[in-house]
Design an enzyme around this catalytic site. Structure first.
Site: not given
Ligand code: NAD
Ligand code: DAU
Length: 344
Positions: A130-132, A157, A161
């Site tokens: 992630t970019d985080e 988180y 990562k």
């Molecule tokens: P998600 O939370 O939707 O899905 C995570 C999946 O991993 C689920 O299916 C869960 O059951 C499985 N999981 C969790 N713990 C596990 C374990 N111990 N063993 C096996 N499976 C397990 O997550 P996502 O949003 O699809 O993110 C996927 C990946 O991408 C993550 O590594 C996250 O850090 C990264 N990522 C997410 C975003 C985003 O915006 N969602 C952006 C950048 C990177």
């Molecule tokens: O940048 C990549 C990341 O983006 C991934 O690595 C994470 O897995 C993914 O969850 C996401 O993280 P964020 O914290 O940025 O996503 P989230 O959707 O939780 O929040 C997006 C923005 O909105 C953040 O600035 C927090 C704000 N927010 C979020 C929620 C859930 C609100 O203002 N209200 C809310 O209820």
């Protein structure tokens, strides 16, 4: 790296989650000759409904299990060419409430996979990150994250990562693991769990509930449609250089969260009065922005879906798929109460 067109076996971890399931559907469509083993623990975020359309395919196997389970992972890894590692605890707010699972899955689980990838000489380990990990940019500046930005994680988180990224690189240096890493910005699209801002806003609006905006809502995220993330991973799996990192981001230019919510309200024909400011997230990163020029130059990848188009498609999907998201809300009431109560 892995450029050959011969049939491959991919171990996808976390393939029942949001991005993992989109990736499996994408890969099976574009690479029908390959075999996919999906290892997923089916936590609250894992949902096999996402994969219903391919569940009986002869090239797809689902294994329910945890990536920290060394014996199980060893039995699977022995026969795979490539690991595409999505499995993680992914929600920042949950990491603030209960960090333990983040350390277990994101750090220890990654280390188990790395150990066994080295032991069984897996040809390519791709780590989804992630970019985080880069921390927070200043609002109002035009600075961006790139492959050379120093790490500065600020939530449990992102710290977990960042730790996993360091482990992947260390296994490359120390044991010669052939790896690639992508650090991607905020994804949105179909099958995203309705705890994240965009699906939470859409589902709250459909239930005629206020949309919670943390603090002043001026924080900025870099939004990428999930299909574009899948195509970036495909490019890296096919042509990425070994031991290299690529940052991946979208086409948005600094849209504050409050504008994201207003856009959704407008498309859904609702008043801005449904937006509710609540107490800010602890340690809230204020701005993300990704310079993806390197992956464009190196691999010819660029995002293709504008936020305007992607958000319309996403809203349309949630409107048509209430039976998918409704049970997730009722099954996760404890989390929603814990995160949102007493924050007004
Ligand atoms: P998600 O939370 O939707 O899905 C995570 C999946 O991993 C689920 O299916 C869960 O059951 C499985 N999981 C969790 N713990 C596990 C374990 N111990 N063993 C096996 N499976 C397990 O997550 P996502 O949003 O699809 O993110 C996927 C990946 O991408 C993550 O590594 C996250 O850090 C990264 N990522 C997410 C975003 C985003 O915006 N969602 C952006 C950048 C990177
Ligand atoms: O940048 C990549 C990341 O983006 C991934 O690595 C994470 O897995 C993914 O969850 C996401 O993280 P964020 O914290 O940025 O996503 P989230 O959707 O939780 O929040 C997006 C923005 O909105 C953040 O600035 C927090 C704000 N927010 C979020 C929620 C859930 C609100 O203002 N209200 C809310 O209820």
């Amino acid at each position: 790296m892995s450029t050959s067109n011969t049939k491959k076996t991919l171990l996808v971890t976390g393939g029942a989650g949001f991005i993992g399931s989109n990736f499996i559907l994408y890969w099976m469509k574009h690479h029908p000759e390959d075999k996919i083993i999906n290892l997923d623990a089916l936590t609250y975020a894992g949902n096999l409904e996402n994969l219903r359309s391919i569940q009986d395919s002869k090239n797809y196997i689902f294994v329910e299990g945890n990536i920290v389970d060394r014996d199980l992972v060893e039995r699977i890894v022995a026969d795979v060419d490539m690991i595409v590692h999505f499995a993680a605890e992914s929600h920042v707010d949950r990491s603030i409430l209960e960090p333990d699972a983040f350390v277990q899955t994101n750090i220890v689980g990654t280390q188990v996979l790395l150990d066994l990838a080295v032991k069984h000489k897996v040809k390519h380990f791709h780590h989804i990150s992630t970019d985080e990990v880069f921390g927070s940019l200043e609002l109002g500046k035009d600075t961006q994250f790139s492959e050379t930005t120093p790490y500065d994680p600020r939530s449990p988180y992102s710290a977990s990562k960042a730790s996993s990224d360091h482990l992947v690189r260390a296994y490359g240096e120390t044991y010669g693991l052939q790896y690639t890493i992508t650090n991607c910005s905020n994804n949105y699209g179909e099958y995203q769990f309705p705890e994240k801002l965009i699906p939470l806003a859409i589902t709250n609006i459909l239930d005629n509930k206020a949309v919670p905006v943390y603090g002043d809502g001026l924080q900025v995220r870099d939004w990428l449609y999930v299909q574009d993330h899948c195509s970036a991973i495909e490019k890296v799996l096919e042509s990425g250089s070994s031991q290299k990192t690529y940052v991946v981001g979208g086409l948005t230019e600094d849209i504050p969260n409050i504008e994201v919510v207003k856009t959704i309200l407008k498309i859904m024909g609702k008043s801005e009065h449904m937006l509710e400011h609540i107490t800010d997230r602890a340690g809230h990163d204020v701005r993300y922005s990704v310079d993806w020029s390197h992956i464009k130059k190196d691999l010819g990848w660029e995002p293709s879906v504008s936020f305007e188009v992607g958000i319309e498609q996403t809203i349309t999907w949630y409107l048509a798929n209430e039976s998918w998201w409704r049970p997730l809300l009722s099954d996760n009431q404890d989390y929603f109460k814990k995160n949102y109560q007493d924050r007004t």
